[in-house]
Design an enzyme around this catalytic site. Structure first.
Site, short mmCIF file in Angstrom:
data_model
loop_
_atom_site.label_atom_id
_atom_site.label_comp_id
_atom_site.label_asym_id
_atom_site.label_seq_id
_atom_site.Cartn_x
_atom_site.Cartn_y
_atom_site.Cartn_z
N HIS A 211 0.80 -1.22 0.00
CA HIS A 211 0.00 0.00 0.00
C HIS A 211 0.83 1.27 0.00
CE1 HIS A 211 1.02 -0.06 4.23
NE2 HIS A 211 0.59 1.17 4.33
C1 UD1 Z 1 -2.23 5.59 5.80
C2 UD1 Z 1 -0.93 6.06 6.44
C3 UD1 Z 1 0.13 4.98 6.32
C4 UD1 Z 1 -0.37 3.66 6.86
C5 UD1 Z 1 -1.67 3.30 6.17
C6 UD1 Z 1 -2.25 2.01 6.67
C7 UD1 Z 1 -0.42 8.47 6.30
C8 UD1 Z 1 0.45 9.46 5.66
N1 UD1 Z 1 -0.39 7.23 5.77
O1 UD1 Z 1 -1.99 5.41 4.41
O2 UD1 Z 1 1.27 5.35 7.05
O3 UD1 Z 1 0.58 2.66 6.65
O4 UD1 Z 1 -2.61 4.37 6.40
O5 UD1 Z 1 -3.41 1.70 6.00
O6 UD1 Z 1 -1.09 8.78 7.24
N2 UD1 Z 1 -9.24 4.85 1.68
C9 UD1 Z 1 -10.44 4.21 1.63
N3 UD1 Z 1 -11.05 3.89 2.83
C10 UD1 Z 1 -10.53 4.23 4.01
C11 UD1 Z 1 -9.30 4.92 4.05
C12 UD1 Z 1 -8.67 5.22 2.87
O7 UD1 Z 1 -10.96 3.88 0.57
O8 UD1 Z 1 -11.13 3.90 5.06
C13 UD1 Z 1 -8.54 5.12 0.40
C14 UD1 Z 1 -8.87 6.47 -0.18
O9 UD1 Z 1 -8.86 6.35 -1.56
C15 UD1 Z 1 -7.73 7.33 0.23
C16 UD1 Z 1 -6.57 6.35 0.20
O10 UD1 Z 1 -7.14 5.10 0.62
O11 UD1 Z 1 -7.55 8.42 -0.58
C17 UD1 Z 1 -5.43 6.74 1.09
O12 UD1 Z 1 -5.86 6.90 2.44
P1 UD1 Z 1 -4.93 7.72 3.47
O13 UD1 Z 1 -5.48 7.62 4.84
O14 UD1 Z 1 -4.66 9.08 2.92
O15 UD1 Z 1 -3.54 6.97 3.38
P2 UD1 Z 1 -3.18 5.41 3.37
O16 UD1 Z 1 -2.60 5.07 2.06
O17 UD1 Z 1 -4.32 4.57 3.89
#
Ligand code: UD1
Length: 370
Positions: A211
């Site tokens: 991820h």
């Molecule tokens: C975040 C953390 C990362 C951690 C990871 C675990 C930061 C900078 N990154 O990354 O360190 O390892 O979480 O999962 O804080 N999304 C969904 N559903 C959700 C959450 C996210 O669909 O419940 C999708 C969305 O498209 C979103 C993308 O995942 O834009 C990224 O989510 P985000 O929380 O920004 O970062 P992660 O890649 O999950």
């Protein structure tokens, strides 16, 4: 004597298994009122609520419902929404865990308001500033009063950055507290894999998670990784629970079809107990996750980290982890080595004994009573 209030913060999936034992230990030590703020960084049931249920975390007292945005907007929005909560709650300390955007955002608001910050999992460094988490780690540590570290080397990292050694406490690993507590309830892999036609019962299986933006956001890098997995599955059936970010990238790059063969099982993100059972039974884990490098070390399962560096060197020096990078030939070679020789044998790092949260609670209780 009035209770000192500690405002705990969690927001994203890897925070939940860290905050759970800390909150329980703070409650058990007495004299501390414990509150939980959920930032809402992760919100899907599979990324969020299932963890609260399985880990028996009390429902958050406050949910900031921030959701997904760019880094700047997500961080700023958490700060904006956290500030009035902090004013209203007026805690003696704010406790943050890990290295996600929720961690830095709430630490920054608290520090500016002169509320001392406790950072659980402080001092880890990959020395790779292209990782958003590395920036979050360095800045959160600069803002914190208490630095609770999981491995001894973290102290040197912190001292090099001018952190006062008196606030650094080597306590062990709260993620492993959670693992040891819940291991007896892990969902057996056979249940998760029930009905999968691949010959996993005879050959065993590998577990894959990806991820990190550096691995999944660039279609060329992702394409190479997918092709590598396609080659591995001919030797070893692979189970791949797909993070929502990765799912979107695979679809956008038209790569989801490449893996949809008999040898790779693509799943939705799994619950904690399902993932634990799956890792426990695996011959090898291929991952870019930070937490899984630690969990595989605790379980004694070989881990190949698909990154160029790790902020958790104890998992390599003492545990079962090997940092293999993302070059296909190197990954394939490492998988062959594991299949031939059973993989790296490790030992359990110092203080990864299930009692880290108790140590944290003891320090905070003493300091907040002083
Ligand atoms: C975040 C953390 C990362 C951690 C990871 C675990 C930061 C900078 N990154 O990354 O360190 O390892 O979480 O999962 O804080 N999304 C969904 N559903 C959700 C959450 C996210 O669909 O419940 C999708 C969305 O498209 C979103 C993308 O995942 O834009 C990224 O989510 P985000 O929380 O920004 O970062 P992660 O890649 O999950």
């Amino acid at each position: 004597m009035p209770e000192a209030k500690v405002l705990c913060v969690a927001g994203a999936r890897p925070n939940f298994m860290k905050i759970a034992p800390v909150m329980a230990a703070l409650r058990a030590v007495g004299g501390i009122a414990v509150r939980l703020v959920h930032t809402g960084q992760h919100y899907d049931v599979a990324m969020n609520r299932r963890f609260f249920e399985q880990l028996e975390i009390p429902l958050p007292d406050v949910d900031l419902e921030v959701g997904s945005h760019s880094h700047a907007v997500q961080t700023a929005e958490i700060m904006r929404r956290f500030e009035p909560v902090l004013d209203r709650e007026d805690p003696a300390a704010v406790l943050v865990v890990g290295d996600v955007n929720s961690t830095i955002a709430c630490a920054l608001v608290a520090a500016k308001k002169d509320v001392p910050v406790a950072h659980v999992e402080a001092g880890l460094r990959s020395y790779d500033r292209s990782m958003p988490e590395e920036i979050n780690r360095v800045l959160t540590d600069q803002l914190s009063t208490w630095h609770f570290i999981t491995e001894r080397g973290a102290r040197d990292n912190l001292l090099r950055e001018g952190i006062d050694g008196r606030g650094i406490h080597f306590v062990g690993n709260v993620m492993i507290d959670t693992l040891l507590r819940h291991r007896p309830r892990a969902v057996p892999a056979a249940r998760t894999l029930d009905g999968w036609p691949a010959p996993w019962a005879e050959q065993g299986y590998g577990v894959v998670t990806l991820h990190r933006p550096s691995n999944v956001d660039d279609p060329e890098v992702l394409g190479d990784l997918v092709e590598t997995l396609r080659r591995i599955q001919a030797r070893l059936p692979l189970v791949f629970p797909v993070h929502p970010r990765t799912r979107r990238r695979l679809e956008a790059a038209g790569l989801d079809g490449v893996l949809a063969g008999a040898g790779v099982l693509l799943l939705e993100p799994l619950g904690y107990l399902e993932m634990l059972g799956l890792m426990e039974g695996a011959r090898v884990v291929l991952t870019d996750s930070g937490g899984m490098q630690e969990e595989t070390t605790a379980l004694g399962v070989p881990c190949l980290t698909l990154r160029e560096s790790t902020e958790r060197p104890v998992t390599v020096e003492q545990g079962t982890n090997t940092v293999v990078g993302t070059e296909p030939a190197r990954i394939l070679e490492a998988v062959e080595e594991v299949l031939a020789g059973g993989g790296k044998a490790g030992r359990i790092p110092e203080l990864w004994d299930g009692r880290a949260a108790e140590r944290i609670a003891a320090v905070l209780a003493a300091d907040l009573a002083a």
